[in-house]
Enzyme design. Sequence first.
Site, short mmCIF file in Angstrom:
data_model
loop_
_atom_site.label_atom_id
_atom_site.label_comp_id
_atom_site.label_asym_id
_atom_site.label_seq_id
_atom_site.Cartn_x
_atom_site.Cartn_y
_atom_site.Cartn_z
N ALA A 1 0.69 -1.68 -0.03
CA ALA A 1 -0.40 -0.01 0.23
C ALA A 1 1.01 1.41 0.40
O ALA A 1 2.22 1.11 0.13
CB ALA A 1 -1.06 0.04 0.70
N GLY B 1 0.57 -4.71 0.99
CA GLY B 1 -0.54 -4.64 0.64
C GLY B 1 -0.17 -5.82 -0.79
O GLY B 1 -1.10 -6.13 -1.43
N1 CAA Z 1 5.06 3.19 -0.51
C1 CAA Z 1 5.16 4.83 -1.45
N2 CAA Z 1 5.82 5.05 -2.23
C2 CAA Z 1 7.12 3.23 -2.37
C3 CAA Z 1 6.52 2.27 -1.49
C4 CAA Z 1 5.65 1.71 -0.75
N3 CAA Z 1 5.20 1.14 -0.69
N4 CAA Z 1 7.47 1.12 -1.82
C5 CAA Z 1 8.63 1.53 -2.49
N5 CAA Z 1 8.56 3.12 -2.92
C6 CAA Z 1 8.94 4.63 -3.48
C7 CAA Z 1 10.36 4.58 -2.58
O1 CAA Z 1 9.84 5.74 -2.20
C8 CAA Z 1 11.55 5.24 -3.34
O2 CAA Z 1 10.53 6.88 -3.83
P1 CAA Z 1 11.38 7.70 -4.37
O3 CAA Z 1 12.22 7.11 -5.72
O4 CAA Z 1 10.47 9.21 -4.52
O5 CAA Z 1 12.58 7.85 -3.01
C9 CAA Z 1 10.38 4.82 -4.77
O6 CAA Z 1 9.74 3.58 -5.13
C10 CAA Z 1 11.56 3.15 -5.07
O7 CAA Z 1 11.98 2.62 -3.68
P2 CAA Z 1 13.53 2.00 -3.25
O8 CAA Z 1 14.56 3.45 -3.43
O9 CAA Z 1 13.06 1.66 -1.16
O10 CAA Z 1 13.47 1.08 -4.16
P3 CAA Z 1 14.60 -0.33 -2.99
O11 CAA Z 1 14.71 -0.99 -4.17
O12 CAA Z 1 15.84 0.49 -2.39
O13 CAA Z 1 13.76 -0.77 -1.89
C11 CAA Z 1 11.93 -1.69 -1.57
C12 CAA Z 1 12.91 -1.79 -2.55
C13 CAA Z 1 12.52 -2.59 -0.33
C14 CAA Z 1 10.46 -2.97 -1.96
C15 CAA Z 1 11.94 -0.91 -0.77
O14 CAA Z 1 11.12 0.03 -1.37
C16 CAA Z 1 10.65 -0.95 0.61
O15 CAA Z 1 10.66 -1.49 1.88
N6 CAA Z 1 9.30 -0.76 0.46
C17 CAA Z 1 8.09 -0.63 1.53
C18 CAA Z 1 7.48 -2.21 1.51
C19 CAA Z 1 6.59 -1.83 2.15
O16 CAA Z 1 6.58 -1.72 3.83
N7 CAA Z 1 5.40 -2.22 2.32
C20 CAA Z 1 4.28 -1.98 2.90
C21 CAA Z 1 3.70 -1.22 2.89
S1 CAA Z 1 2.16 -0.85 4.25
C22 CAA Z 1 0.64 -1.94 3.67
O17 CAA Z 1 0.72 -2.37 2.51
C23 CAA Z 1 -0.43 -2.05 4.54
C24 CAA Z 1 -1.63 -3.11 4.25
O18 CAA Z 1 -1.55 -4.55 4.59
C25 CAA Z 1 -2.38 -2.78 3.26
#
Ligand code: CAA
Length: 259
Positions: free
Chosen positions: A66, A110
């Site tokens: 999400a 998500g």
């Molecule tokens: N929401 C919003 N933006 C996100 C995102 C997310 N879930 N995941 C990645 N992005 C964005 C980053 O902020 C980044 O944006 P910028 O370039 O503007 O900084 C871009 O996507 C690329 O991401 P990274 O630079 O972090 O890429 P990476 O290769 O270094 O890492 C990753 C990849 C491990 C997937 C890392 O992005 C990450 O940990 N993302 C979050 C994962 C997460 O926590 N997901 C759970 C969300 S909560 C949820 O889903 C609730 C539910 O159950 C409904």
Amino acid sequence: MTYELIQVRTEGERVGVITLNRPKQLNALNDALMDELGAALQAFDADPAIGCMVVTGSEKAFAAGADIGAMASYSFADVYKGDYITRNWEQIRQIRKPVIAAVSGFALGGGCELAMMCDFIIAADNARFGQPEIKLGIIPGAGGTQRLPRAVGKAKAMDMALTGRMMDATEAERAGLVSRVVPLEKLMDEALGAALMICDYSQVATMAAKESVNKAFEGSLADGIHFERRLFHALFATDDQKEGMDAFVNKRKAVFKNR
Ligand code: CAA
């Protein structure tokens, strides 16, 4: 309808293909994207030419969860009154035709939950699954605490939900989360091949199979078996059952009419 955050096409005029398309945000799932996804799935479900759907993302990410930026300032009152998640994410559960998730790259939070809402998951060898919500001070909120244990058992589901670690494609297949793992470059061929195979069968039978397997997850075994038996009996009222069995007995290919 025109779409901005997904791409929609048909393959072989029978498979509806939906590609999540927010590549810079690793397909983070916001409200607008989920509204579009629900609308596209419903349109395919209503189209009699379509027999199966495939939902996919990019090579790097099926969906990284999400949209955290959008969620960050939500209050309890916002999410409760707005019925966050339930309001638009669960449209996929109303889809009656089979939906396959073709997953490459990250399927986190998500994104993992969306893949699990599909009927089965075909994964590329670079796929990584996880429920990292615990790292954000929340828990999975789109069915992850319920569907993950049903898919992989309590031990692994607890491990994933409590540590937030990722599972690679090999572990996901071994644990039963995904049905097949293929090299990344073969992912769409494999998913489309499965979808086209499904399209060759009676739509009545594939919809009934999906509904009945889902019953196994949503109620007791006794209720599920009873429901399955009723649908099984009902399928003997279709032309397609007559055709399918006659074709087998007479050693010819069945031609289904979806009735
Ligand atoms: N929401 C919003 N933006 C996100 C995102 C997310 N879930 N995941 C990645 N992005 C964005 C980053 O902020 C980044 O944006 P910028 O370039 O503007 O900084 C871009 O996507 C690329 O991401 P990274 O630079 O972090 O890429 P990476 O290769 O270094 O890492 C990753 C990849 C491990 C997937 C890392 O992005 C990450 O940990 N993302 C979050 C994962 C997460 O926590 N997901 C759970 C969300 S909560 C949820 O889903 C609730 C539910 O159950 C409904």
